[in-house]
Design an enzyme around this catalytic site. Structure first.
Site, PDB file in Angstrom:
ATOM      1  N   ASP A  81       0.837  -1.208   0.000  1.00  0.00           N
ATOM      2  CA  ASP A  81       0.000   0.000   0.000  1.00  0.00           C
ATOM      3  C   ASP A  81       0.874   1.262   0.000  1.00  0.00           C
ATOM      4  O   ASP A  81       1.915   1.307   0.669  1.00  0.00           O
ATOM      5  CB  ASP A  81      -0.882  -0.064   1.263  1.00  0.00           C
ATOM      6  CG  ASP A  81      -1.875   1.057   1.355  1.00  0.00           C
ATOM      7  OD1 ASP A  81      -2.405   1.479   0.308  1.00  0.00           O
ATOM      8  OD2 ASP A  81      -2.137   1.519   2.486  1.00  0.00           O
ATOM      9  N   GLU A 133      -3.104   6.724  -7.573  1.00  0.00           N
ATOM     10  CA  GLU A 133      -3.969   7.727  -6.940  1.00  0.00           C
ATOM     11  C   GLU A 133      -3.943   9.010  -7.746  1.00  0.00           C
ATOM     12  O   GLU A 133      -2.873   9.483  -8.140  1.00  0.00           O
ATOM     13  CB  GLU A 133      -3.491   7.991  -5.506  1.00  0.00           C
ATOM     14  CG  GLU A 133      -4.316   9.060  -4.771  1.00  0.00           C
ATOM     15  CD  GLU A 133      -4.019   9.087  -3.269  1.00  0.00           C
ATOM     16  OE1 GLU A 133      -3.828   8.006  -2.666  1.00  0.00           O
ATOM     17  OE2 GLU A 133      -3.990  10.197  -2.701  1.00  0.00           O
ATOM     18  N   HIS A 175      -6.518  10.302   5.946  1.00  0.00           N
ATOM     19  CA  HIS A 175      -5.949   9.192   6.727  1.00  0.00           C
ATOM     20  C   HIS A 175      -5.917   9.525   8.218  1.00  0.00           C
ATOM     21  O   HIS A 175      -5.758  10.677   8.601  1.00  0.00           O
ATOM     22  CB  HIS A 175      -4.523   8.898   6.259  1.00  0.00           C
ATOM     23  CG  HIS A 175      -4.445   8.342   4.874  1.00  0.00           C
ATOM     24  ND1 HIS A 175      -4.072   9.089   3.789  1.00  0.00           N
ATOM     25  CD2 HIS A 175      -4.695   7.093   4.404  1.00  0.00           C
ATOM     26  CE1 HIS A 175      -4.086   8.327   2.702  1.00  0.00           C
ATOM     27  NE2 HIS A 175      -4.462   7.114   3.042  1.00  0.00           N
ATOM     28  N   GLY A 176      -6.036   8.497   9.054  1.00  0.00           N
ATOM     29  CA  GLY A 176      -5.909   8.676  10.505  1.00  0.00           C
ATOM     30  C   GLY A 176      -7.239   9.038  11.144  1.00  0.00           C
ATOM     31  O   GLY A 176      -8.282   9.007  10.499  1.00  0.00           O
ATOM     32  N   GLY A 204      -8.545   6.080   3.753  1.00  0.00           N
ATOM     33  CA  GLY A 204      -8.963   6.768   4.976  1.00  0.00           C
ATOM     34  C   GLY A 204     -10.314   6.273   5.471  1.00  0.00           C
ATOM     35  O   GLY A 204     -11.160   7.061   5.891  1.00  0.00           O
ATOM     36  N   GLY A 205     -10.516   4.958   5.447  1.00  0.00           N
ATOM     37  CA  GLY A 205     -11.827   4.399   5.785  1.00  0.00           C
ATOM     38  C   GLY A 205     -12.164   4.417   7.271  1.00  0.00           C
ATOM     39  O   GLY A 205     -13.339   4.372   7.650  1.00  0.00           O
ATOM     40  N   ASN A 225      -9.914   1.155   2.178  1.00  0.00           N
ATOM     41  CA  ASN A 225      -8.702   0.926   2.968  1.00  0.00           C
ATOM     42  C   ASN A 225      -8.921   1.269   4.442  1.00  0.00           C
ATOM     43  O   ASN A 225      -9.417   2.353   4.759  1.00  0.00           O
ATOM     44  CB  ASN A 225      -7.568   1.806   2.444  1.00  0.00           C
ATOM     45  CG  ASN A 225      -6.991   1.302   1.143  1.00  0.00           C
ATOM     46  OD1 ASN A 225      -7.582   0.456   0.473  1.00  0.00           O
ATOM     47  ND2 ASN A 225      -5.832   1.809   0.785  1.00  0.00           N
ATOM     48  N   THR A 228      -6.307   2.572  10.768  1.00  0.00           N
ATOM     49  CA  THR A 228      -6.398   3.155  12.114  1.00  0.00           C
ATOM     50  C   THR A 228      -7.365   2.368  13.019  1.00  0.00           C
ATOM     51  O   THR A 228      -7.047   2.114  14.185  1.00  0.00           O
ATOM     52  CB  THR A 228      -6.831   4.633  12.017  1.00  0.00           C
ATOM     53  OG1 THR A 228      -5.886   5.304  11.169  1.00  0.00           O
ATOM     54  CG2 THR A 228      -6.855   5.304  13.372  1.00  0.00           C
TER      55      THR A 228
END
Ligand code: 13P
Ligand code: ZN
Length: 276
Positions: A81, A133, A175-176, A204-205, A225, A228
């Site tokens: 990834d 991306e 993300h996060g 960033g799911g 994805n 976290t």
């Protein structure tokens, strides 16, 4: 069994569900993710990202994850990834990863296009799938600046020129852990999905609502994805087990079980259960 993105995402796109990518940095997390996939008879994408290699290196990850993926009774994609360097992307392929992401999203459009096209040609000649991306999904930001959102026309040109197997798009996630409630641009997902053939990926799911997932998938997302959420579930289980006076061996079991439960929750939301 070890498969590539094409074997899981083409069916997901056709039948309007999503397959989860779950990043893992240790054995306990990997055991949890694969146990979830086996229990729900779900295809799964497992791996790690270049920014996580300081916690477990590519060689160790490949030695650990490749036999686990091959042994599984459900389709497992071993995916590198957010590969940021050509060197590590090629190393992942040489080590046996069945799929890579080459993330050049911080470069200009033309540079991203050229770099990804070269990796696609290289990877496809070896039977390896590539995710790229377009636009940029940031990290732990207050909000994603709308000028980083994916432009549908650029996405179409990019996907057609590079021949990438999956395309990550920027539509309001980051993300996060979210500091502010994310607002997803579902119309943009729908528009891009109507214009390009490659399955679309939502990064960033973690922290999105159940409704966000359902609407994103209905709009055309085929891969989601997650890191976290399972990272936090794993460490909380370790903390709680230790607080109860458990030793390492019991802590390890608790960590895997927590990751399994968190992963199954996502798979059920994504609709990937029973698709293996
Ligand atoms: P989260 O850590 O926000 O779930 O993002 C995961 C991701 O996009 C990995 O590529
Ligand atoms: Zn990501």
């Amino acid at each position: 069994m070890l498969v590539t993105l094409n074997e899981v995402l083409r069916d997901a796109k056709k039948n309007k569900y999503a397959v989860g990518l779950f990043n893992t940095v240790n054995l306990e997390m990997a055991v949890g993710v694969l146990a979830a996939a086996e229990e729900l008879r779900s295809p799964v994408i497992i791996g790690s990202a270049e920014c996580l290699l300081c916690y477990s290196g590519l060689d160790d990850l490949a030695n650990m994850l490749l036999p686990m993926a091959k042994r599984a009774s459900v389709p497992v994609v071993l995916h590198f990834d957010h590969g940021l360097t050509e060197e590590n992307v090629k190393k992942a392929i040489a080590l046996g990863f069945s799929s890579v992401m080459y993330d050049c999203s911080t470069l200009g459009f033309e540079e991203n296009l050229g770099a990804v096209k070269a990796i696609c040609d290289y990877s496809h000649s070896k039977g390896i799938t590539v995710e790229a991306e377009i636009g940029h999904v940031g990290t732990d930001e207050i909000s994603v600046p709308s000028d980083a959102y994916t432009d549908p026309d650029e996405a179409k040109r990019f996907a057609e020129f590079t021949g990438c197997d999956a395309l990550a798009i920027a539509v309001g996630t980051s993300h996060g852990a979210y500091k502010f409630k994310p607002k997803l641009d579902f119309d943009r997902i729908e528009k891009i999905a109507s214009m390009i053939d490659a399955p679309l990926v939502l990064h960033g799911g973690s922290g999105l609502t159940d409704d966000d997932f359902r609407r994103a998938i209905a709009s055309g997302i085929s891969k989601i994805n997650i890191f976290t959420d399972i990272n936090c579930a794993c460490v909380k289980a370790a903390h709680d087990a230790y607080a109860e006076g458990k030793g390492m061996t019991d802590v390890m079991g608790a960590m895997s079980e927590a990751v399994k439960q968190a992963t199954m929750k996502k798979m059920l939301l994504f609709g990937s259960q029973g698709r293996a």
